[in-house]
Scaffold this active site. Structure first.
Site, PDB file in Angstrom:
ATOM      1  CG  HIS A 125      -1.817   1.200   1.313  1.00  0.00           C
ATOM      2  ND1 HIS A 125      -3.106   1.200   0.835  1.00  0.00           N
ATOM      3  CD2 HIS A 125      -1.603   2.447   1.815  1.00  0.00           C
ATOM      4  CE1 HIS A 125      -3.650   2.386   1.036  1.00  0.00           C
ATOM      5  NE2 HIS A 125      -2.753   3.162   1.634  1.00  0.00           N
ATOM      6  CD  GLU A 126       1.607   3.637   3.640  1.00  0.00           C
ATOM      7  OE1 GLU A 126       1.907   4.689   3.034  1.00  0.00           O
ATOM      8  OE2 GLU A 126       0.536   3.498   4.261  1.00  0.00           O
TER       9      GLU A 126
ATOM     10  CG  HIS B 157       0.515   6.197  -0.685  1.00  0.00           C
ATOM     11  ND1 HIS B 157      -0.538   6.702  -1.404  1.00  0.00           N
ATOM     12  CD2 HIS B 157      -0.024   5.583   0.404  1.00  0.00           C
ATOM     13  CE1 HIS B 157      -1.679   6.414  -0.774  1.00  0.00           C
ATOM     14  NE2 HIS B 157      -1.383   5.725   0.315  1.00  0.00           N
TER      15      HIS B 157
END
Length: 420
Positions: free
Chosen positions: A18-19, A22
């Site tokens: 997920h990170e 980003h």
């Protein structure tokens, strides 16, 4: 211990990817990423590489990528401040020391008249009682502010989040949940590649050692022609006849090695959802095909995405209460149950959790990615961004409410699983 390891691996993978979404899209946009963190709270592990500090934190409740411009950037250097300056080999400022200047005996002491370390990258001051303008650093290099012995890289305006286009900011935020869907798809494809994709052929797959099929002499690969006189053309036909005849002798006409055989099998009775069905302990045939695996991965991702939205709809309409929600404790307990069924079930569970995390983060709730995207939508309509202080306050309140919800859900989980 197996459950603990499984939980840490699954949680770590979900948050990491997920990170990572980003992080990748922020870097592509030229945003300075100060920290890539897994977990929250105090640091357990820290390693700096390039511009970014990679950390693992104590509390397993998420993670973050700290981008320049998202938090208050640097302390303001005001006129009258006495600062220390260190230069690089080209005599450009590369370190600004705010305090404890005695630890840097080679620094040049400057009384500041004017400083802009975001846009113009200029410090004007009085070294040795003569006014002088000092360039902070060339754009292609880096400079840092040192306060209390801690170095923080200066981020020029063009490397801060807010300076990027709406589309670049949208991608940097949306990429986190997107990566959760990508991860789930990859996991489901891997399962299909390793385990195979069920087919509808009238042929026996894996046979369990304690089932009626093994006792009767059926073998993997047997092609079923008929069962008790009923012609068989697909696996669905096999399942239907077996389930309808618990404890009834069935005559299987099969082809094995090019020869026809007759084998009698009695399905064992089992009660499923209050209904008696027959089982003989045999799995459907599978096909290990990359194309089939990709198709299955897409179908599984779509199916579970749809199911989670259905569950969310029931929660919103009041068909489920808050007690139906689970936090880290509930996920841990469920992971323990799933782990007992084998690695493939554990992989599937990880894929479902990844989709769930992606969907939850896309909800238009302040402090979540969906809340950020909602403000971007407002900006697109208005033609200008919402005031940063007002947006920050909304996200702060949203975060506080989410933490409160997390505490309530965690306490409910503890009561449900450990205090009942």
């Amino acid at each position: 211990m197996t459950t603990v390891i499984a939980f840490i691996v699954i949680f770590g993978a979900l948050v990491f990817f997920h990170e990572l979404g980003h992080f990748i899209f922020a870097k592509r946009a030229g945003i300075l990423c100060r920290e890539f963190a897994i977990g929250m709270g105090p640091k357990v592990f820290s390693h700096k590489k390039g511009e970014t500090t990679y950390t693992i934190r104590l509390l397993p409740i998420g993670g973050f990528v700290r981008m320049a411009g998202e938090d208050p950037e640097m302390v303001e250097i005001k006129p009258g401040h006495r600062i220390g300056i260190l230069f690089d080999k080209d005599q450009k400022v590369n370190k600004i020391i705010l305090n404890n200047k005695e630890k840097f005996p080679n620094c040049r002491i400057v009384e500041v008249e004017y400083a802009d370390i975001e846009k113009d990258l200029i410090i004007k001051g009085y070294p040795d009682d003569e006014e002088e303008s000092l360039q902070v650093f060339p754009i292609q290099q880096t400079a840092v502010i040192v306060e209390n012995g801690v170095e923080s890289q200066i981020a020029p305006l063009d490397r801060q989040f807010a300076s990027k286009t709406l589309w670049q900011r949208f991608l940097a935020i949306f990429a986190g949940p997107m990566m959760n869907f990508v991860l789930a798809f990859v996991v489901f494809v891997l399962i299909a590649l390793l385990q195979g994709v069920p087919t509808n052929e009238a042929k026996l797959g894996e046979i369990t050692p304690d089932g009626a099929a093994m006792s009767a002499g059926l073998k993997k690969g047997d092609v079923i022609q008929s069962i008790s006189g009923s012609e068989i053309t697909s696996w669905s036909d096999v399942v239907e006849i077996i389930r309808k005849n618990p404890n009834q002798k069935l005559d299987f006409s099969i082809i094995r090695g090019g020869k026809e055989k007759e084998i009698q099998v009695t399905p064992q009775e089992k009660v499923v959802e209050g209904k008696k069905i027959g089982l003989i302990g045999v799995y459907s045939p599978v096909e290990k095909s990359p194309i089939q695996a990709i198709t299955t991965g897409a179908k599984e991702t779509y199916f579970w995405t749809k199911q989670i939205f259905v569950m969310l709809g029931k929660l919103v309409t009041g068909q489920f209460s808050i007690n139906a929600l689970s936090g880290p404790v509930g996920i841990y307990v469920s992971t323990d149950e799933v782990a007992k069924s084998g690695i493939f079930y554990l992989m599937k569970w990880a894929g479902i959790l990844s989709i769930n995390l992606g969907i939850m983060n896309l909800l238009p709730i302040p402090a979540l990615d969906g809340g950020r995207l909602m403000f971007f939508a407002v900006e697109a309509v208005r033609g200008k961004p919402v005031d940063r202080q007002k947006e920050g306050m909304v996200h702060f309140i949203g975060f506080a409410l989410l933490m409160l919800l997390m505490l309530v859900v965690t306490w409910n989980d503890i009561q449900r699983f450990f205090l009942k």
